[in-house]
Every structure is written in structure tokens, then in C-alpha cells.
Design a protein around this motif. Structure first.
Motif, PDB file in Angstrom:
ATOM      1  N   TYR A 168       0.841  -1.196   0.000  1.00 21.66           N
ATOM      2  CA  TYR A 168       0.000   0.000   0.000  1.00 21.66           C
ATOM      3  C   TYR A 168       0.879   1.249   0.000  1.00 21.66           C
ATOM      4  O   TYR A 168       2.016   1.224   0.469  1.00 21.66           O
ATOM      5  CB  TYR A 168      -0.873   0.043   1.261  1.00 21.66           C
ATOM      6  CG  TYR A 168      -1.901  -1.041   1.382  1.00 21.66           C
ATOM      7  CD1 TYR A 168      -3.203  -0.855   0.910  1.00 21.66           C
ATOM      8  CD2 TYR A 168      -1.601  -2.245   2.004  1.00 21.66           C
ATOM      9  CE1 TYR A 168      -4.171  -1.844   1.053  1.00 21.66           C
ATOM     10  CE2 TYR A 168      -2.559  -3.244   2.144  1.00 21.66           C
ATOM     11  CZ  TYR A 168      -3.835  -3.041   1.662  1.00 21.66           C
ATOM     12  OH  TYR A 168      -4.779  -4.023   1.798  1.00 21.66           O
ATOM     13  N   TRP A 172      -2.594   4.275   2.288  1.00 19.32           N
ATOM     14  CA  TRP A 172      -3.399   3.059   2.215  1.00 19.32           C
ATOM     15  C   TRP A 172      -4.109   2.831   0.883  1.00 19.32           C
ATOM     16  O   TRP A 172      -5.141   2.169   0.836  1.00 19.32           O
ATOM     17  CB  TRP A 172      -4.404   2.996   3.364  1.00 19.32           C
ATOM     18  CG  TRP A 172      -3.753   2.970   4.710  1.00 19.32           C
ATOM     19  CD1 TRP A 172      -3.714   3.965   5.637  1.00 19.32           C
ATOM     20  CD2 TRP A 172      -3.007   1.875   5.274  1.00 19.32           C
ATOM     21  NE1 TRP A 172      -3.006   3.576   6.751  1.00 19.32           N
ATOM     22  CE2 TRP A 172      -2.556   2.294   6.549  1.00 19.32           C
ATOM     23  CE3 TRP A 172      -2.680   0.590   4.821  1.00 19.32           C
ATOM     24  CZ2 TRP A 172      -1.790   1.480   7.389  1.00 19.32           C
ATOM     25  CZ3 TRP A 172      -1.922  -0.220   5.659  1.00 19.32           C
ATOM     26  CH2 TRP A 172      -1.488   0.227   6.917  1.00 19.32           C
ATOM     27  N   GLN A 173      -3.546   3.336  -0.214  1.00 18.49           N
ATOM     28  CA  GLN A 173      -4.043   2.907  -1.517  1.00 18.49           C
ATOM     29  C   GLN A 173      -3.325   1.612  -1.912  1.00 18.49           C
ATOM     30  O   GLN A 173      -2.090   1.559  -1.893  1.00 18.49           O
ATOM     31  CB  GLN A 173      -3.804   3.965  -2.601  1.00 18.49           C
ATOM     32  CG  GLN A 173      -4.754   5.145  -2.560  1.00 18.49           C
ATOM     33  CD  GLN A 173      -4.235   6.266  -1.689  1.00 18.49           C
ATOM     34  OE1 GLN A 173      -3.038   6.480  -1.597  1.00 18.49           O
ATOM     35  NE2 GLN A 173      -5.128   6.991  -1.043  1.00 18.49           N
ATOM     36  N   GLN A 174      -4.082   0.582  -2.277  1.00 19.58           N
ATOM     37  CA  GLN A 174      -3.483  -0.698  -2.632  1.00 19.58           C
ATOM     38  C   GLN A 174      -2.805  -0.597  -3.990  1.00 19.58           C
ATOM     39  O   GLN A 174      -3.365  -0.068  -4.947  1.00 19.58           O
ATOM     40  CB  GLN A 174      -4.544  -1.796  -2.663  1.00 19.58           C
ATOM     41  CG  GLN A 174      -3.973  -3.176  -2.966  1.00 19.58           C
ATOM     42  CD  GLN A 174      -4.999  -4.286  -2.810  1.00 19.58           C
ATOM     43  OE1 GLN A 174      -5.972  -4.140  -2.063  1.00 19.58           O
ATOM     44  NE2 GLN A 174      -4.797  -5.395  -3.507  1.00 19.58           N
TER      45      GLN A 174
END
Length: 269
Positions: A168, A172-174
Motif C-alpha cells: 500500500y 493506504w491505496q493498494q
């Protein structure tokens, strides 16, 4: 809180698994000292001056010098079910949490102030195809291990082959994800990855549920599966562990044994 500190003769627990085709190249963990505490359930985190014991619903903070407890936090809300591991980033302790063994699987990161153990934040993954067991912040990214269990396969139609490492951004963007190699999954037995962190030489170190072993992996140049490098026999028995990054020149490992509530400090050499 009472504790016992002892220096013991070095003991090596060597597990021979013929399914691994690459040698551990002689590396193993040698015990330095151990601390027996009141409760040691899930794992341990470490910073420059203290170590932190992670239990299902509580945390304790201890001095590295003698194991003395200096702070405690307990969940009084009933909202936390199963904390798994922790990692210290700056002055924050990030603890992984899941609803294991409930289904559908749901997970979160619970954030604490290392100075006081006060709960200060949360990141929820919500429903996810796996239970978060460990997280590490490395090279500006979050790396998160999501476990699946062969003994829970009937519940959601998956076994431990669905165990996943996810990358990530810092917010917290995958970005990417990888499967675990077949021989490591075999070593996990019916369980999955319980602890993990980035170590020296751009390598990923992880543990299973109970075997006294570290599995060393690296990101693949091609494909979607982490590449197995070697296995390192340890004194501590699976579960969540920590590499003391404040230690210069030596690779110091903090691990646990749950049956007798020990935090074990060792050096990998």
C-alpha cells in the motif's frame, strides 16, 4: 508486574524440512536472554529503548534492559477481538487486528502512542479475503500480510494458498500483491503467516504459527509469487516477531513462546 530474567546456555532448535531446496546457509538464531512475563499471547514489537507485548485485547510496554513493565493498555470496549502483531514507526505503535476466527473475515490497524500506550487512531480494511496478521512500513510503503487458513477453508472456500502480501501507499491505496511460495505454505501446515517484517539486504522475513523458523523471501523479478531464499532456525516459536532496527552491526530478533509467556531475544548469525 513480576518477571524473571535469566541467562541460559545457547540452545539451538534445528528443524529439517526436506521440502526446502535451498539451504539456510548456516544461519541460525542464538539466544541472548529471555524475559518471563505475566501474559505473552500474540507477538512483540520493539524500538530503541522498549519492547511491546501484543495480546488479544491488551498491550504492555517493557524496558529492554531488564523487562520491567512501564505501561499497560487494555481494550474496555469489547470492539477488539484478536490483535496479532505490532510495529513501531516513529512514536506510534501500529497493531494488526482481525475478527479471527469469525467469518466473513474483517481486519483493521489499531494505532497507539508508544509513550503512553494511549489508543490514538485506526485504519479499517473492512471485509477482506484474509485476516491481517502483520504489517511493516518500509521504503515509504505499507506491506501487509493477510492470512488464510487451511483449517478454515470450509468457512469461506479458501485455504492457506490464498495467503497474500499486499503493498500500500503511505495513505493506504493498494498497489500490488503477491502469493506465498508453495514450500512455505507447506511449512505453515494448516495455518498461515503470523509475523513478518523487512530485514537486511532487501529481504522479507516471516514466520508461521508455531514452528521455530524464519522464512526468508524476496520480491520476484517476474510473476506473482514471492521467491523463497532460505529458512533460519530460531529459538522463539512462530507468531509475531520484530527485528531490532536500532541495533547496529548485529541482527537482533525479538520473539515469543506462548506456552510459558517468554519474550526471547536472540541474534541471527
Amino acid at each position: 508486574m513480576p518477571f524473571h530474567r535469566s541467562l541460559i546456555n545457547t540452545t539451538f532448535f534445528i528443524y529439517l524440512n526436506l521440502s526446502f531446496s535451498i539451504s539456510s546457509r548456516g544461519q541460525r538464531a542464538t539466544e541472548i536472554r529471555r524475559f518471563q512475563l505475566t501474559q505473552v499471547q500474540q507477538g512483540v514489537a520493539v524500538d530503541q529503548t522498549h519492547f511491546y507485548v501484543v495480546n488479544n485485547h491488551s498491550l504492555t510496554k517493557h524496558t529492554k534492559k531488564d523487562g520491567k513493565q512501564v505501561a499497560i493498555w487494555q481494550d474496555t470496549t469489547g470492539l477488539l477481538k484478536h490483535m496479532n502483531s505490532g510495529v513501531v514507526v516513529g512514536q506510534k505503535l501500529y497493531c494488526t487486528h482481525s475478527n479471527y476466527p469469525d467469518v466473513p473475515m474483517a481486519s483493521s490497524i489499531e494505532i497507539f502512542d508508544t509513550r503512553t500506550l494511549r489508543h490514538i487512531g485506526n485504519h479499517s480494511f473492512g471485509l477482506f479475503p484474509g485476516s491481517v496478521t502483520w504489517a511493516d512500513f518500509y521504503n515509504g510503503y505499507w506491506w501487509v500480510g493477510f492470512a488464510n487458513y487451511s483449517n478454515k477453508a470450509s468457512a469461506e472456500g479458501r485455504d492457506n494458498r490464498w495467503t497474500t502480501l499486499v503493498k500500500y501507499t503511505s495513505t493506504w491505496q493498494q498497489l500490488e500483491s503477491w502469493a506465498f511460495p508453495a514450500n512455505v505454505l507447506q511449512a505453515f501446515g494448516s495455518y498461515s503467516t503470523s509475523g513478518g517484517t523487512w530485514g537486511p539486504n532487501e529481504l522479507i522475513y516471516c514466520t508461521g504459527h508455531d514452528k521455530p523458523e524464519l522464512y526468508v523471501l524476496k520480491l520476484p523479478e517476474r510473476g506473482h509469487t514471492l521467491q523463497y531464499v532460505k529458512t533460519i532456525p530460531t529459538i522463539s516459536e512462530g507468531q509475531a516477531f520484530a527485528i531490532d532496527r536500532s541495533s547496529k552491526g548485529k541482527q537482533i530478533l525479538y520473539g515469543i513462546t506462548r506456552n510459558d509467556n517468554y519474550v526471547i531475544v536472540s541474534v541471527v548469525e
